[in-house]
Design an enzyme around this catalytic site. Structure first.
Site, PDB file in Angstrom:
ATOM      1  N   ASN A   9      69.325   2.098  32.841  1.00  0.00           N
ATOM      2  CA  ASN A   9      70.082   3.345  32.688  1.00  0.00           C
ATOM      3  C   ASN A   9      71.296   3.248  33.599  1.00  0.00           C
ATOM      4  OD1 ASN A   9      71.067   5.943  32.642  1.00  0.00           O
ATOM      5  ND2 ASN A   9      69.389   6.811  33.846  1.00  0.00           N
ATOM      6  N   LYS A  11      73.723   5.340  33.875  1.00  0.00           N
ATOM      7  CA  LYS A  11      74.238   6.644  34.323  1.00  0.00           C
ATOM      8  C   LYS A  11      75.762   6.700  34.094  1.00  0.00           C
ATOM      9  CE  LYS A  11      70.454   6.753  37.532  1.00  0.00           C
ATOM     10  NZ  LYS A  11      69.785   7.478  38.573  1.00  0.00           N
ATOM     11  N   HIS A  95      66.022  12.904  30.984  1.00  0.00           N
ATOM     12  CA  HIS A  95      66.119  12.301  32.316  1.00  0.00           C
ATOM     13  C   HIS A  95      66.160  13.421  33.365  1.00  0.00           C
ATOM     14  CE1 HIS A  95      67.701  10.114  35.763  1.00  0.00           C
ATOM     15  NE2 HIS A  95      67.219   9.030  35.181  1.00  0.00           N
ATOM     16  N   GLU A  97      67.905  13.867  35.881  1.00  0.00           N
ATOM     17  CA  GLU A  97      69.252  14.356  36.222  1.00  0.00           C
ATOM     18  C   GLU A  97      69.746  15.340  35.168  1.00  0.00           C
ATOM     19  OE1 GLU A  97      70.980  10.477  36.795  1.00  0.00           O
ATOM     20  OE2 GLU A  97      69.689  10.226  38.563  1.00  0.00           O
ATOM     21  N   GLU A 165      59.046   9.029  35.786  1.00  0.00           N
ATOM     22  CA  GLU A 165      60.010   8.840  36.859  1.00  0.00           C
ATOM     23  C   GLU A 165      59.816   9.928  37.911  1.00  0.00           C
ATOM     24  OE1 GLU A 165      63.548   6.371  35.504  1.00  0.00           O
ATOM     25  OE2 GLU A 165      64.061   8.443  35.094  1.00  0.00           O
ATOM     26  N   GLY A 171      66.835   6.613  42.748  1.00  0.00           N
ATOM     27  CA  GLY A 171      68.053   6.391  43.516  1.00  0.00           C
ATOM     28  C   GLY A 171      67.872   6.577  45.013  1.00  0.00           C
ATOM     29  N   SER A 211      63.627   3.418  41.618  1.00  0.00           N
ATOM     30  CA  SER A 211      63.900   2.332  42.557  1.00  0.00           C
ATOM     31  C   SER A 211      63.129   1.051  42.230  1.00  0.00           C
ATOM     32  CB  SER A 211      63.628   2.782  44.004  1.00  0.00           C
ATOM     33  OG  SER A 211      64.453   3.887  44.326  1.00  0.00           O
ATOM     34  N   GLY A 232      67.588   2.172  37.166  1.00  0.00           N
ATOM     35  CA  GLY A 232      68.944   2.661  37.376  1.00  0.00           C
ATOM     36  C   GLY A 232      69.768   1.632  38.129  1.00  0.00           C
TER      37      GLY A 232
HETATM   38  C1  PEP Z   1      66.906   6.063  36.708  1.00  0.00           C
HETATM   39  O1  PEP Z   1      68.106   6.183  36.630  1.00  0.00           O
HETATM   40  O2  PEP Z   1      66.218   6.487  35.784  1.00  0.00           O
HETATM   41  C2  PEP Z   1      66.333   5.414  37.902  1.00  0.00           C
HETATM   42  C3  PEP Z   1      65.042   5.215  37.950  1.00  0.00           C
HETATM   43  O3  PEP Z   1      67.198   5.034  38.894  1.00  0.00           O
HETATM   44  P1  PEP Z   1      66.907   4.038  40.136  1.00  0.00           P
HETATM   45  O4  PEP Z   1      66.269   2.811  39.559  1.00  0.00           O
HETATM   46  O5  PEP Z   1      68.257   3.765  40.734  1.00  0.00           O
HETATM   47  O6  PEP Z   1      65.998   4.755  41.079  1.00  0.00           O
END
Ligand code: PEP
Length: 249
Positions: A9, A11, A95, A97, A165, A171, A211, A232
């Site tokens: 992803n 973003k 998601h 966000e 998630e 992040g 992460s 991400g």
């Molecule tokens: C995401 O954007 O769904 C995500 C899990 O980000 P990250 O891997 O940076 O934590």
């Protein structure tokens, strides 16, 4: 049984040109990989360039969001047939966000998942608890509500993928431990069995997101109910994402 999926992803990162460059590097870096589905979800503005760069490779391209109507007076929105028309095969929905900053609810997730599946795309639908919810011992209640209200009607579709998630791990550099991920995934699968059928629950792929990095992916993938990752930060770099795709070593 369940083919693993590694989805990136991106973003709100990368122009069309940057996206194409990264996809070309990724295509080279994952050549010869078997038994893993690979998806990259760039911003809308880079989808077309990404599809061109990925053509003929095992890298599929998807969108990060969509609207549920197929066309109409919805300024700023993008419909699923428009995403499909570009050659995309996937779309992320719900998601955290989008839930946190743009008013996404379980009800809008339900409508968007329906639209994505109705137009023949694969849907990566996200669920997960916040830190506050986890600390208040609400994790299972939140996951059950999100799965039942947002996904029940879609659980028997082979084109539904669920991404767990935990919001506190996105992040932040904090990854759920493999045991925490497994516990949540097993619970989601159990809710799916109750809401749909045992066969649907066994078949649905559940990705972990939060992460995921080259150095923690193997431990997460060793869990029986972890079927892949939604990645991400570590997906923005072709070398690092290729290492995640090659989690088997
Ligand atoms: C995401 O954007 O769904 C995500 C899990 O980000 P990250 O891997 O940076 O934590």
């Amino acid at each position: 049984m369940r083919t693993p999926v590694m989805a990136g992803n991106w973003k709100m990162f990368k122009t069309a040109r940057q996206a194409a460059e990264t996809i070309r590097s990724l295509v080279e870096a994952v050549k010869g990989v078997q038994g893993v589905e690979v998806v990259i979800c760039p911003p809308f503005t880079a989808l077309s360039a990404a599809v061109d760069a990925a053509k003929g490779s095992l890298v599929a391209i998807g969108a990060q969001d969509c609207y549920w109507e197929k066309e109409g007076a919805f300024t700023g929105e993008v419909a699923v047939p428009m995403i499909a028309d570009l050659g995309c095969g996937h779309c992320i929905v719900g998601h955290s966000e989008r839930r946190q900053f743009f008013g996404e609810t379980d009800a809008t997730v339900d409508k968007k998942v329906e639209a994505v599946l109705a137009h023949g795309l694969t849907c990566i639908a996200c669920v997960g608890e916040t830190l506050q919810e986890r600390e208040a011992s609400q994790t299972f209640a939140v996951l059950e509500r999100q799965v039942r209200n947002g996904l029940t009607r879609h659980l028997s579709s082979p084109r539904l993928i669920i991404a767990y998630e935990p919001v506190w791990a996105i992040g932040t550099g904090k990854t759920a431990t493999p045991a925490q991920a497994q516990e949540a995934h097993a619970f989601i699968r159990q809710v799916a069995a109750q809401a749909s059928s045992a066969a649907a629950a066994q078949a649905v792929r559940i990705l972990y997101g939060g992460s995921v990095k080259p150095d923690n992916v193997a431990q997460l993938m060793a869990q029986p109910d972890v079927d892949g990752g939604l990645v991400g930060g570590a997906s923005l770099d072709a070398v690092s994402f290729a290492k995640i795709v090659r989690f088997r070593g």
